[in-house]
Design a protein around this motif. Sequence first.
Motif, PDB file in Angstrom:
ATOM      1  N   HIS A  91      11.524   1.501   7.198  1.00 19.67           N
ATOM      2  CA  HIS A  91      11.767   0.913   5.884  1.00 19.67           C
ATOM      3  C   HIS A  91      13.235   1.098   5.506  1.00 19.67           C
ATOM      4  CE1 HIS A  91       7.449   1.361   6.100  1.00 19.67           C
ATOM      5  NE2 HIS A  91       7.304   0.581   5.046  1.00 19.67           N
TER       6      HIS A  91
ATOM      7  N   ARG B 190      -2.874   9.660  14.112  1.00 25.42           N
ATOM      8  CA  ARG B 190      -2.598   8.324  14.649  1.00 25.42           C
ATOM      9  C   ARG B 190      -2.274   8.388  16.137  1.00 25.42           C
ATOM     10  NH1 ARG B 190      -0.185   3.573  11.897  1.00 25.42           N
ATOM     11  NH2 ARG B 190       1.227   2.423  13.253  1.00 25.42           N
TER      12      ARG B 190
ATOM     13  N   GLY C  72       2.771   4.398   1.553  1.00 24.54           N
ATOM     14  CA  GLY C  72       3.258   4.708   2.898  1.00 24.54           C
ATOM     15  C   GLY C  72       3.435   6.208   3.084  1.00 24.54           C
TER      16      GLY C  72
ATOM     17  N   THR D  21       7.498  -7.854   7.289  1.00 24.42           N
ATOM     18  CA  THR D  21       8.069  -6.977   8.316  1.00 24.42           C
ATOM     19  C   THR D  21       8.521  -7.840   9.484  1.00 24.42           C
ATOM     20  OG1 THR D  21       6.693  -5.103   7.682  1.00 24.42           O
ATOM     21  CG2 THR D  21       7.509  -5.109   9.940  1.00 24.42           C
TER      22      THR D  21
ATOM     23  N   CYS E  14       1.086  -6.536  19.498  1.00 23.39           N
ATOM     24  CA  CYS E  14       0.974  -5.773  18.256  1.00 23.39           C
ATOM     25  C   CYS E  14       0.030  -4.614  18.531  1.00 23.39           C
ATOM     26  CB  CYS E  14       0.463  -6.624  17.112  1.00 23.39           C
ATOM     27  SG  CYS E  14       0.601  -5.816  15.511  1.00 23.39           S
TER      28      CYS E  14
ATOM     29  N   VAL F 108      11.713  -3.084  17.424  1.00 22.96           N
ATOM     30  CA  VAL F 108      11.432  -2.215  16.276  1.00 22.96           C
ATOM     31  C   VAL F 108      10.993  -3.080  15.091  1.00 22.96           C
ATOM     32  CG1 VAL F 108      13.858  -2.212  15.498  1.00 22.96           C
ATOM     33  CG2 VAL F 108      12.330  -0.335  14.825  1.00 22.96           C
TER      34      VAL F 108
ATOM     35  N   LEU G 260       5.609   2.550  14.550  1.00 22.53           N
ATOM     36  CA  LEU G 260       5.761   2.592  13.095  1.00 22.53           C
ATOM     37  C   LEU G 260       6.799   1.580  12.608  1.00 22.53           C
ATOM     38  CD1 LEU G 260       6.008   6.476  12.655  1.00 22.53           C
ATOM     39  CD2 LEU G 260       3.950   5.044  12.578  1.00 22.53           C
TER      40      LEU G 260
ATOM     41  N   ALA H 140       7.356   4.720   8.151  1.00 24.91           N
ATOM     42  CA  ALA H 140       6.151   4.911   7.334  1.00 24.91           C
ATOM     43  C   ALA H 140       5.034   3.964   7.727  1.00 24.91           C
ATOM     44  CB  ALA H 140       6.459   4.736   5.851  1.00 24.91           C
TER      45      ALA H 140
ATOM     46  N   LEU I 251       2.022 -11.592  13.863  1.00 26.92           N
ATOM     47  CA  LEU I 251       1.171 -10.564  14.469  1.00 26.92           C
ATOM     48  C   LEU I 251       0.113 -10.050  13.501  1.00 26.92           C
ATOM     49  CD1 LEU I 251       3.745  -8.328  16.399  1.00 26.92           C
ATOM     50  CD2 LEU I 251       2.481 -10.328  17.213  1.00 26.92           C
TER      51      LEU I 251
ATOM     52  N   VAL J 125       0.877  -1.182   0.000  1.00 26.73           N
ATOM     53  CA  VAL J 125       0.000   0.000   0.000  1.00 26.73           C
ATOM     54  C   VAL J 125       0.913   1.230   0.000  1.00 26.73           C
ATOM     55  CG1 VAL J 125      -1.803  -1.212   1.316  1.00 26.73           C
ATOM     56  CG2 VAL J 125      -0.121   0.169   2.556  1.00 26.73           C
TER      57      VAL J 125
HETATM   58  O1  TXA Z   1       2.864  -2.979   4.091  1.00 26.61           O
HETATM   59  C1  TXA Z   1       3.067  -2.292   5.103  1.00 26.61           C
HETATM   60  O2  TXA Z   1       3.515  -2.803   6.140  1.00 26.61           O
HETATM   61  C2  TXA Z   1       2.750  -0.809   5.035  1.00 26.61           C
HETATM   62  C3  TXA Z   1       3.687  -0.168   4.020  1.00 26.61           C
HETATM   63  C4  TXA Z   1       3.549   1.326   3.974  1.00 26.61           C
HETATM   64  O3  TXA Z   1       5.006  -0.531   4.313  1.00 26.61           O
HETATM   65  N1  TXA Z   1       2.891  -0.198   6.324  1.00 26.61           N
HETATM   66  C5  TXA Z   1       2.002  -0.395   7.324  1.00 26.61           C
HETATM   67  O4  TXA Z   1       2.241   0.343   8.467  1.00 26.61           O
HETATM   68  O5  TXA Z   1       1.060  -1.137   7.236  1.00 26.61           O
HETATM   69  P1  TXA Z   1       1.135   0.574   9.601  1.00 26.61           P
HETATM   70  O6  TXA Z   1       1.734   1.557  10.518  1.00 26.61           O
HETATM   71  O7  TXA Z   1      -0.138   0.946   8.975  1.00 26.61           O
HETATM   72  O8  TXA Z   1       1.084  -0.820  10.321  1.00 26.61           O
HETATM   73  C6  TXA Z   1       2.204  -1.245  11.076  1.00 26.61           C
HETATM   74  C7  TXA Z   1       1.794  -2.151  12.176  1.00 26.61           C
HETATM   75  C8  TXA Z   1       0.961  -1.474  13.253  1.00 26.61           C
HETATM   76  O9  TXA Z   1      -0.129  -2.314  13.563  1.00 26.61           O
HETATM   77  C9  TXA Z   1       1.914  -1.390  14.446  1.00 26.61           C
HETATM   78  O10 TXA Z   1       1.238  -1.474  15.675  1.00 26.61           O
HETATM   79  C10 TXA Z   1       2.811  -2.590  14.219  1.00 26.61           C
HETATM   80  O11 TXA Z   1       2.986  -2.614  12.827  1.00 26.61           O
HETATM   81  N2  TXA Z   1       4.116  -2.420  14.863  1.00 26.61           N
HETATM   82  C11 TXA Z   1       5.059  -1.494  14.593  1.00 26.61           C
HETATM   83  N3  TXA Z   1       6.117  -1.631  15.399  1.00 26.61           N
HETATM   84  C12 TXA Z   1       5.873  -2.673  16.197  1.00 26.61           C
HETATM   85  C13 TXA Z   1       6.578  -3.322  17.258  1.00 26.61           C
HETATM   86  N4  TXA Z   1       7.782  -2.902  17.657  1.00 26.61           N
HETATM   87  N5  TXA Z   1       5.993  -4.378  17.854  1.00 26.61           N
HETATM   88  C14 TXA Z   1       4.785  -4.820  17.442  1.00 26.61           C
HETATM   89  N6  TXA Z   1       4.056  -4.251  16.455  1.00 26.61           N
HETATM   90  C15 TXA Z   1       4.587  -3.183  15.850  1.00 26.61           C
END
Ligand code: TXA
Length: 373
Positions: free
Chosen positions: A69, A60, A40, A100, A244, A120, A66, A143, A196, A38
């Motif tokens: 990348h 947010r 970012g 991820t 998560c 992270v 976050l 992102a 997650l 999607v």
């Molecule tokens: O495909 C994707 O992953 C897209 C594109 C832009 O890269 N990004 C995306 O980011 O979906 P976002 O922020 O919409 O979703 C990221 C998820 C969130 O649910 C967040 O809580 C989780 O990742 N997250 C981030 N850091 C974390 C961590 N240290 N531990 C657990 N969950 C984490």
Amino acid sequence: MMTRYLTVNPKRPEPEAIAEAAAVIRGGGTVVFPTETVYGLGANGLDPAAVERIFIAKGRPRRNPLILHVASLEQARRLVTAWPHEAERLAARFWPGPLTLILPRAAVVPDIVTAGLPSVALRFPVHPVALALIERSGLPIAAPSANTSGCPSPTLAEHVRADLDGRVDLVLDAGATAVGVESTILDLSGDLPLLLRPGGVAREELERVLGAVRLHESAQPGARVPAQAGAAPEDGQGEAVAPCPGTLFRHYAPRAEALVVTGSPGEQEEKIRNYLAAHPDRRVALLATAESAPVYLQMMHDASSDAAPGVPVHVEVLGSRSRPEEIACRIFSALRNCDRVGAEVILMEEIPLPGIGLAVMNRLYRAAANRTL
Ligand code: TXA
Ligand code: MG
């Protein structure tokens, strides 16, 4: 602020456009860019003030961390304090791509990125525009998806414009994203790998590398999520942060009331017909598979007017049940289209869970806040 839009070639991005975007990132601004999943909403992931602009633009909650990348393995490894064997094998197999990994964070990662967590999230995207932007800026780019918090994720620049126009510095428009649902999130910071968020890389594919992979309970389709947009549990004293944090929030929600239609294709058709008959005064839209859509399209065709009682006002044909990848890349657009035609209710057909079907159903259940028909 004025948002600038630049059209870029998705396969061979123009160096001038990338240079301009990288300059915005280096200057602490925000750039929306395409990834294979999607769009970012990016900023310099090492600069807390720049990252703060992401949270403001999206509305947010700060406790939702976050993803950083990166465009190389070396860049990823500098952001973590451990690089387990599983990370090595998964990166070799799936990076760059829609996976991820959650790992113990290094001290260079600002608190605002991880919402204070000791881990992270790292992702090495494969989209040429994303890679060029990360490489040219020479920085990890923080992102999230480039939508207003709680809304369906953007798979087209026009979705970004609808949500974020005037709230970000620059948008790189490279057309539709290919995968359509976000990356798979795998937590490698604990004793055992934990899935997650199902996403672009199927659970079965991970299991071919790792053996059985446990799915976090919040990632099961239909797992409980709060009904209120942005709702999160009380900040109880000493309460542990959820594994998560993003799973605490309602997600992907259209304005219309959405319902997942469960059961076999035959049961689904019966439920949809009954619902339409019982709610002749409601504007009902359908998210239907290619196999079932013809019935409803025929109903609309036969109806005397646009909004005939007991007939859907709109049908989104998602694709064949046998090709869930096709469905995945349409669901977010489909939800937005239903809102655009003024649907009051969106009935969404359940699809089988294998492969990317798990990610599709995870998103549809969240869009519906778990309500089913
Ligand atoms: O495909 C994707 O992953 C897209 C594109 C832009 O890269 N990004 C995306 O980011 O979906 P976002 O922020 O919409 O979703 C990221 C998820 C969130 O649910 C967040 O809580 C989780 O990742 N997250 C981030 N850091 C974390 C961590 N240290 N531990 C657990 N969950 C984490
Ligand atoms: Mg998101």
